[in-house]
Design a protein around this motif. Sequence first.
Motif, PDB file in Angstrom:
ATOM      1  N   VAL A 300       0.786  -1.218  -0.105  1.00 38.26           N
ATOM      2  CA  VAL A 300       0.251   0.063  -0.108  1.00 38.26           C
ATOM      3  C   VAL A 300       0.805   1.223  -0.085  1.00 38.26           C
ATOM      4  CG1 VAL A 300      -2.219  -1.219   1.090  1.00 38.26           C
ATOM      5  CG2 VAL A 300      -0.058  -0.017   2.523  1.00 38.26           C
ATOM      6  N   GLY A 301       2.141   1.169  -0.033  1.00 39.58           N
ATOM      7  CA  GLY A 301       3.014   2.228  -0.111  1.00 39.58           C
ATOM      8  C   GLY A 301       3.459   2.618   1.301  1.00 39.58           C
ATOM      9  N   GLY A 302       4.687   2.896   1.436  1.00 34.70           N
ATOM     10  CA  GLY A 302       5.514   3.271   2.901  1.00 34.70           C
ATOM     11  C   GLY A 302       4.783   4.127   3.530  1.00 34.70           C
ATOM     12  N   ASN A 303       4.804   3.925   4.900  1.00 34.23           N
ATOM     13  CA  ASN A 303       4.170   4.836   5.947  1.00 34.23           C
ATOM     14  C   ASN A 303       2.579   4.878   5.544  1.00 34.23           C
ATOM     15  OD1 ASN A 303       4.235   6.227   8.068  1.00 34.23           O
ATOM     16  ND2 ASN A 303       5.200   7.894   7.187  1.00 34.23           N
ATOM     17  N   HIS A 304       1.989   3.922   5.097  1.00 29.35           N
ATOM     18  CA  HIS A 304       0.666   4.014   4.850  1.00 29.35           C
ATOM     19  C   HIS A 304       0.037   2.945   5.578  1.00 29.35           C
ATOM     20  CE1 HIS A 304       1.217   6.598   1.676  1.00 29.35           C
ATOM     21  NE2 HIS A 304      -0.191   6.698   1.152  1.00 29.35           N
ATOM     22  N   PHE A 305       0.509   2.045   6.494  1.00 31.42           N
ATOM     23  CA  PHE A 305       0.011   1.046   7.088  1.00 31.42           C
ATOM     24  C   PHE A 305      -1.339   1.541   7.958  1.00 31.42           C
ATOM     25  CE2 PHE A 305      -0.315  -0.882  11.271  1.00 31.42           C
ATOM     26  CZ  PHE A 305      -0.746  -2.342  11.149  1.00 31.42           C
ATOM     27  N   PHE A 306      -0.998   2.724   8.648  1.00 32.94           N
ATOM     28  CA  PHE A 306      -2.244   3.129   9.558  1.00 32.94           C
ATOM     29  C   PHE A 306      -3.248   3.787   8.832  1.00 32.94           C
ATOM     30  CE2 PHE A 306      -0.140   6.843   8.171  1.00 32.94           C
ATOM     31  CZ  PHE A 306      -1.098   8.276   8.120  1.00 32.94           C
ATOM     32  N   LEU A 307      -3.365   4.046   7.532  1.00 28.87           N
ATOM     33  CA  LEU A 307      -4.498   4.337   6.753  1.00 28.87           C
ATOM     34  C   LEU A 307      -5.358   3.262   6.420  1.00 28.87           C
ATOM     35  CD1 LEU A 307      -2.607   6.914   4.365  1.00 28.87           C
ATOM     36  CD2 LEU A 307      -4.118   7.508   6.200  1.00 28.87           C
ATOM     37  N   GLN A 308      -4.969   2.046   6.728  1.00 30.14           N
ATOM     38  CA  GLN A 308      -5.864   1.006   6.353  1.00 30.14           C
ATOM     39  C   GLN A 308      -6.624   0.469   7.324  1.00 30.14           C
ATOM     40  OE1 GLN A 308      -4.977   0.155   2.926  1.00 30.14           O
ATOM     41  NE2 GLN A 308      -3.416   1.807   3.455  1.00 30.14           N
ATOM     42  N   GLU A 309      -7.782  -0.188   7.017  1.00 31.00           N
ATOM     43  CA  GLU A 309      -8.870  -0.439   7.925  1.00 31.00           C
ATOM     44  C   GLU A 309      -8.518  -1.802   8.540  1.00 31.00           C
ATOM     45  OE1 GLU A 309     -12.662  -0.514   6.031  1.00 31.00           O
ATOM     46  OE2 GLU A 309     -12.755   1.611   5.939  1.00 31.00           O
ATOM     47  N   TYR A 311      -9.096   0.729  11.451  1.00 34.49           N
ATOM     48  CA  TYR A 311      -7.891   1.943  11.742  1.00 34.49           C
ATOM     49  C   TYR A 311      -7.688   1.606  13.219  1.00 34.49           C
ATOM     50  CZ  TYR A 311      -9.644   4.419   7.657  1.00 34.49           C
ATOM     51  OH  TYR A 311      -9.884   4.443   6.168  1.00 34.49           O
ATOM     52  N   SER A 312      -6.500   2.232  13.469  1.00 37.17           N
ATOM     53  CA  SER A 312      -6.013   1.960  14.931  1.00 37.17           C
ATOM     54  C   SER A 312      -4.997   3.151  15.246  1.00 37.17           C
ATOM     55  CB  SER A 312      -5.152   0.681  15.303  1.00 37.17           C
ATOM     56  OG  SER A 312      -3.948   0.648  14.433  1.00 37.17           O
ATOM     57  N   LEU A 313      -4.966   3.366  16.593  1.00 33.98           N
ATOM     58  CA  LEU A 313      -4.028   4.604  17.125  1.00 33.98           C
ATOM     59  C   LEU A 313      -2.706   4.234  16.506  1.00 33.98           C
ATOM     60  CD1 LEU A 313      -3.319   7.186  18.597  1.00 33.98           C
ATOM     61  CD2 LEU A 313      -3.372   5.535  20.832  1.00 33.98           C
ATOM     62  N   LEU A 314      -2.093   2.997  16.311  1.00 35.05           N
ATOM     63  CA  LEU A 314      -0.578   2.825  16.439  1.00 35.05           C
ATOM     64  C   LEU A 314      -0.530   2.883  14.829  1.00 35.05           C
ATOM     65  CD1 LEU A 314      -0.451  -0.288  18.751  1.00 35.05           C
ATOM     66  CD2 LEU A 314       0.211   2.186  19.106  1.00 35.05           C
ATOM     67  N   PHE A 441      -4.563  14.554  16.310  1.00 34.56           N
ATOM     68  CA  PHE A 441      -5.281  14.534  17.569  1.00 34.56           C
ATOM     69  C   PHE A 441      -4.815  13.285  18.511  1.00 34.56           C
ATOM     70  CE2 PHE A 441      -9.307  12.818  19.306  1.00 34.56           C
ATOM     71  CZ  PHE A 441      -9.901  13.662  20.038  1.00 34.56           C
ATOM     72  N   GLU A 442      -4.354  12.338  17.597  1.00 35.74           N
ATOM     73  CA  GLU A 442      -4.110  11.085  18.359  1.00 35.74           C
ATOM     74  C   GLU A 442      -2.587  11.206  18.574  1.00 35.74           C
ATOM     75  OE1 GLU A 442      -5.764   8.604  15.521  1.00 35.74           O
ATOM     76  OE2 GLU A 442      -7.477   8.046  16.910  1.00 35.74           O
ATOM     77  N   GLY A 443      -1.597  11.612  18.088  1.00 40.31           N
ATOM     78  CA  GLY A 443      -0.208  11.986  18.492  1.00 40.31           C
ATOM     79  C   GLY A 443       0.596  10.290  18.590  1.00 40.31           C
ATOM     80  N   ALA A 444       0.030   9.395  17.793  1.00 40.32           N
ATOM     81  CA  ALA A 444       0.952   8.200  17.782  1.00 40.32           C
ATOM     82  C   ALA A 444       2.404   8.317  17.019  1.00 40.32           C
ATOM     83  CB  ALA A 444       0.058   6.845  17.118  1.00 40.32           C
ATOM     84  N   PRO A 445       3.387   8.160  17.416  1.00 39.64           N
ATOM     85  CA  PRO A 445       4.701   8.316  16.866  1.00 39.64           C
ATOM     86  C   PRO A 445       4.927   7.450  15.715  1.00 39.64           C
ATOM     87  CG  PRO A 445       5.164   6.948  18.659  1.00 39.64           C
ATOM     88  CD  PRO A 445       3.610   7.247  18.706  1.00 39.64           C
ATOM     89  N   GLY A 446       5.304   8.117  14.633  1.00 41.45           N
ATOM     90  CA  GLY A 446       5.733   7.244  13.260  1.00 41.45           C
ATOM     91  C   GLY A 446       7.037   8.154  12.759  1.00 41.45           C
ATOM     92  N   PHE A 447       6.843   8.466  11.648  1.00 37.06           N
ATOM     93  CA  PHE A 447       7.906   9.587  11.042  1.00 37.06           C
ATOM     94  C   PHE A 447       8.335  10.614  11.962  1.00 37.06           C
ATOM     95  CE2 PHE A 447      10.262  12.482   8.383  1.00 37.06           C
ATOM     96  CZ  PHE A 447      10.944  11.722   7.792  1.00 37.06           C
ATOM     97  N   TRP A 448       7.229  11.315  12.371  1.00 41.44           N
ATOM     98  CA  TRP A 448       7.348  12.402  13.339  1.00 41.44           C
ATOM     99  C   TRP A 448       6.483  11.982  14.725  1.00 41.44           C
ATOM    100  CZ3 TRP A 448      10.443  15.655  11.470  1.00 41.44           C
ATOM    101  CH2 TRP A 448      10.513  16.102  10.054  1.00 41.44           C
ATOM    102  N   ASP A 449       6.721  12.810  15.678  1.00 42.15           N
ATOM    103  CA  ASP A 449       6.338  12.432  16.886  1.00 42.15           C
ATOM    104  C   ASP A 449       4.670  12.353  16.822  1.00 42.15           C
ATOM    105  OD1 ASP A 449       6.206  11.922  19.713  1.00 42.15           O
ATOM    106  OD2 ASP A 449       6.224  14.045  20.290  1.00 42.15           O
TER     107      ASP A 449
END
Length: 471
Positions: A300-309, A311-314, A441-449
């Motif tokens: 699905v493309g790099g740094n796109h995991f969180f966009l997939q259903e 949905y989760s905070l992580l 809003f949720e603030g889960a760390p990824g590329f940025w904080d």
Amino acid sequence: MHNIISKLLLCSIPIFCFIAFSSMSLYWAKAPYDAWRIYEIIILLIINLLSIGIILKNNIQILDHKHNKIITYLIIILISFIIYSAWHAEYSSRAFADASLYILLFSGCLLYTKLIKHNKEFSENIAASVAILPILTLIFLPIAIWDRLNGGIGVWTQSFTNIRMLDDALLPCLFLIWLRPGFLKKNVYHTQIKSWLLTLLVFSISTIYLLSFLFHGARACILGITIGIIFSLFYIDKSKLHLLKLPSLSILTAIFLYWLYHLQLPKYIGSALTRTSTSGRAELWLKAWQVWLEHPFFGVGGNHFFLQEPYSLLMHPHNLLFKFLSEWGIATFLFLILFFFITKKIKQNIQIIPFFLLSGSIAILINSLLSGSMLYPVSQITNMFLIAYTLQFIAIPTTSVHKQHNLHSYIWIAIIFFASFTMLYIHFQDMTCINCISIDFEGAPGFWDSGRPLHLEPYVIENLGKPTDKY
């Protein structure tokens, strides 16, 4: 001049570690995590771009020359898959930035290996510096424990707002402190008192590191340490078993102090070590597996995991392999082939690799399959250093010059320029943004904080905590 540049490049990682572990506000971004990412990008760009001359010289090679042709074609196909995947991702900029970061990290690791090989004695002192710098944060652990025993809220993580970020960054440093490189090693010229004090220092620091893992309930790190040591025991020269005395004593002391603390205060500081749940990992892994099954070729493309259903905070699946599979598809298997060549070379030369570097590398691998250690900026850098320090033992000098070898070098340089240009094109505005922060809003760390925003924004109190739709 070349020697001076090499030493300056080697110093970049301990400088980065000093900034992170000292918790000093030596940055222009608002949040420490965002600042660490900016520093990491700058360091990786400098290491890669200033080390091009080393690539052209071809005087040190990590893999055997007979594999160069296969590796060259493999890399071309791998990069082609990554570009196609990123281009067709929902948010191409996120995917290209993610790919560029890992390319620069992998390339930087190989180049740092060559820098270490060229400056062996100097590099030992660099390794010793990286090993002890976490104590700038962990020095507060005994104070925090005492504070807890007296009814306080004692904390010691400093700028590491997430305890797992500290644990993951600390793991390779533990094995480096046990290795005792550079100024940490025993010397025949030391007096008996100086030698004893140095050993006491190493013992004390490693015990504090281990206590941090225990009090935080860092199961992934502890499992990595255990598996790494047990596996490496099968390959250690029996005459070197005495090297395990200090680590063994340190482990037993840390366990005893941890037990003693809980006799006085049963309440856990972090998570309990004896948890039976996967802390949400199983659900994340299942999601990653399903995402890959739905997008098996290009992900699905790099740094796109969180966009997939669903949905989760992580922001990531807490497993590097599942992260790559879900986001990059077939490219993951091509990378695993490259990984196979490297591990095969390590296996062939396993007797010359120091015990604590071998066990430390295995611990990093295990931890990366259970955590975000290869996602967070500080742990990415400390992991990269230990792996590079390990690989320098299998790197060999070569005087041969072949057309295919030159082609391999030119492709490597082209990839560095591509990744560097991409990273600067996407994130230069963030690297130069004064007093900026990632807002989500949720603030889960990824590329940025706050991992969901693509870019940092000027720090405005009214905007904090508001959801963002900027991907």
